[in-house]
Design a protein around this motif. Structure first.
Motif, PDB file in Angstrom:
ATOM      1  N   ALA A 251     -11.933   7.752   8.499  1.00 56.76           N
ATOM      2  CA  ALA A 251     -10.567   7.922   8.998  1.00 56.76           C
ATOM      3  C   ALA A 251      -9.726   6.699   8.655  1.00 56.76           C
ATOM      4  O   ALA A 251     -10.251   5.613   8.398  1.00 56.76           O
ATOM      5  N   ASP A 252      -8.417   6.900   8.645  1.00 55.18           N
ATOM      6  CA  ASP A 252      -7.496   5.801   8.373  1.00 55.18           C
ATOM      7  C   ASP A 252      -7.433   4.843   9.557  1.00 55.18           C
ATOM      8  O   ASP A 252      -7.694   5.222  10.703  1.00 55.18           O
ATOM      9  N   TYR A 253      -7.067   3.620   9.240  1.00 53.85           N
ATOM     10  CA  TYR A 253      -6.824   2.622  10.280  1.00 53.85           C
ATOM     11  C   TYR A 253      -5.330   2.607  10.585  1.00 53.85           C
ATOM     12  O   TYR A 253      -4.504   2.526   9.678  1.00 53.85           O
ATOM     13  N   TYR A 254      -4.992   2.731  11.852  1.00 49.54           N
ATOM     14  CA  TYR A 254      -3.590   2.754  12.253  1.00 49.54           C
ATOM     15  C   TYR A 254      -3.220   1.429  12.917  1.00 49.54           C
ATOM     16  O   TYR A 254      -3.824   1.026  13.909  1.00 49.54           O
ATOM     17  N   THR A 255      -2.231   0.761  12.357  1.00 48.10           N
ATOM     18  CA  THR A 255      -1.814  -0.542  12.854  1.00 48.10           C
ATOM     19  C   THR A 255      -0.959  -0.390  14.110  1.00 48.10           C
ATOM     20  O   THR A 255      -0.001   0.383  14.113  1.00 48.10           O
ATOM     21  N   PRO A 256      -1.289  -1.110  15.189  1.00 46.89           N
ATOM     22  CA  PRO A 256      -0.417  -1.070  16.381  1.00 46.89           C
ATOM     23  C   PRO A 256       0.974  -1.587  16.027  1.00 46.89           C
ATOM     24  O   PRO A 256       1.141  -2.400  15.114  1.00 46.89           O
ATOM     25  N   LYS A 257       1.987  -1.106  16.743  1.00 51.02           N
ATOM     26  CA  LYS A 257       3.353  -1.542  16.472  1.00 51.02           C
ATOM     27  C   LYS A 257       3.472  -3.053  16.661  1.00 51.02           C
ATOM     28  O   LYS A 257       2.992  -3.610  17.645  1.00 51.02           O
ATOM     29  N   THR A 258       4.111  -3.689  15.716  1.00 48.81           N
ATOM     30  CA  THR A 258       4.283  -5.132  15.773  1.00 48.81           C
ATOM     31  C   THR A 258       5.507  -5.525  14.954  1.00 48.81           C
ATOM     32  O   THR A 258       5.921  -4.796  14.044  1.00 48.81           O
ATOM     33  N   LYS A 259       6.075  -6.664  15.281  1.00 50.49           N
ATOM     34  CA  LYS A 259       7.202  -7.193  14.508  1.00 50.49           C
ATOM     35  C   LYS A 259       6.728  -8.203  13.467  1.00 50.49           C
ATOM     36  O   LYS A 259       7.541  -8.808  12.762  1.00 50.49           O
ATOM     37  N   GLU A 260       5.414  -8.367  13.370  1.00 51.64           N
ATOM     38  CA  GLU A 260       4.853  -9.348  12.441  1.00 51.64           C
ATOM     39  C   GLU A 260       5.130  -8.948  10.991  1.00 51.64           C
ATOM     40  O   GLU A 260       4.973  -7.787  10.613  1.00 51.64           O
ATOM     41  N   ASN A 261       5.528  -9.908  10.191  1.00 54.71           N
ATOM     42  CA  ASN A 261       5.743  -9.691   8.764  1.00 54.71           C
ATOM     43  C   ASN A 261       4.601 -10.309   7.968  1.00 54.71           C
ATOM     44  O   ASN A 261       4.013 -11.318   8.378  1.00 54.71           O
ATOM     45  N   ILE A 262       4.291  -9.694   6.849  1.00 54.71           N
ATOM     46  CA  ILE A 262       3.286 -10.241   5.946  1.00 54.71           C
ATOM     47  C   ILE A 262       3.919 -10.412   4.569  1.00 54.71           C
ATOM     48  O   ILE A 262       4.893  -9.740   4.226  1.00 54.71           O
ATOM     49  N   ARG A 263       3.363 -11.311   3.790  1.00 55.14           N
ATOM     50  CA  ARG A 263       3.895 -11.579   2.456  1.00 55.14           C
ATOM     51  C   ARG A 263       3.096 -10.753   1.451  1.00 55.14           C
ATOM     52  O   ARG A 263       1.870 -10.859   1.380  1.00 55.14           O
TER      53      ARG A 263
END
Length: 317
Positions: A251-263
């Motif tokens: 199954a897919d991994y679902y990311t919890p809602k966050t305001k974090e940004n990644i480069r």
């Protein structure tokens, strides 16, 4: 007039899970090329749930968007025309398609009143790549199971539909094994011989919503209803297995809602453009622009781009 650029390789047509419609089929199916926006490919099937740019399901019926984005005449048209009444749709398909385009829906109707769907190009290509990766992962699981039990031939159940690309792919990779498609509760009745292994290639919610395990309904079942069906499904699966049988789920991994940004640095310009296109078609935290250099992307937005949505079993006859 729009031009529809679709890759012409045989593998693309043979392995797609969306049932892409070739340009040479447009006339016979009654599809107007002007109804196909650039960057999309018409198809017979579609991802089950995708947020449109105005909210709601991009493959829905426009009901979510009705109240603040449509005129009273447009709202009345969508509310009175039944999706089951092809004669009504034949009379109004051009108006409906124009409305759907304006409110960001990726569903269209052909001249005979049949529905078809628009798949963004980035989803088309990522879908094929993800299906191959999933088949590779299942291959490792089966190979490990064979070594573990020192058995050459297995009966393996697949909880998916018969048209799934995985079925043909795995059957070609493992000709010594018997793969049994289980896509309804009727097919989950005990077999003459218990199964060595059962594989769920998607999470339970996706399987319940896209196969024949829940009676057809217009609205999405509640969490409680889905949980009840999920427990029942797992129970049925358990009774199909041998005492030493094994159950695997991918199954897919679902990311919890966050305001974090990644480069993120995209390897190629087309890959970067695909992500930018995704952010403008679907509801994301922000709209991104291609700059030819690493960009700061919200983690949830990027995960949504990587997770190809599952496919609804809707077919254009």
């Amino acid at each position: 007039m729009n031009t529809v650029e679709i890759p012409s390789t045989n593998a693309f047509w043979q392995e797609d899970s969306f049932g892409f419609i070739k340009p040479e089929e447009f006339d016979s199916l009654g599809i107007d090329i002007d109804d196909i926006p650039p960057g999309t490919i018409p198809a017979r099937k579609h991802p089950s749930i995708l947020k449109s740019r105005f909210g709601g399901n991009a493959y829905g019926f426009g009901l979510y968007e009705l109240f603040d984005r449509l005129s009273s005449q447009e709202a009345e048209l969508l509310q009175t025309v039944s999706s089951e009444n092809t004669e009504q749709i034949k009379r109004h398909y051009k108006q409906i398609n124009r409305i759907y385009y304006r409110i960001g829906l990726l569903k269209r109707y052909s001249r005979p009143g049949k529905s078809y769907f628009l798949i963004p190009v980035h989803l088309a290509f990522s879908s094929l790549s993800r299906m191959k990766n999933k088949a590779d992962e299942i291959t490792k699981i089966i190979a490990f199971h064979r070594k573990k039990f020192m058995q050459e031939n297995h009966q393996i159940g697949l909880i998916t539909h018969a048209e799934d690309f995985l079925v043909n792919d795995l059957s070609l990779r493992f000709k010594e094994h018997q793969f049994i498609v289980l896509d309804s509760f009727e097919k989950l009745n005990p077999w003459s011989e218990p199964l060595d292994m059962i594989i769920l290639p998607r999470d339970l919610t996706q399987i319940l919503l896209t196969e024949h395990f829940i009676p057809h309904r217009e609205d999405r079942p509640s969490s409680r209803v889905l949980d009840e069906y999920a427990f029942y499904l797992i129970g049925k699966i358990y009774h199909l297995l041998k005492p030493e049988g094994e159950l695997f789920m991918i199954a897919d991994y679902y990311t919890p809602k966050t305001k974090e940004n990644i480069r993120v640095a995209f390897k190629t310009p087309p890959e970067e453009r695909n992500f930018v296109l995704f952010s403008h078609i679907f509801k994301t935290q922000k709209k991104y622009q291609a700059r030819g250099k690493p960009m700061s992307i919200n983690r949830v937005d990027f995960q949504a781009y990587l997770n190809t949505p599952y496919v609804e079993k809707e077919v254009l006859d």
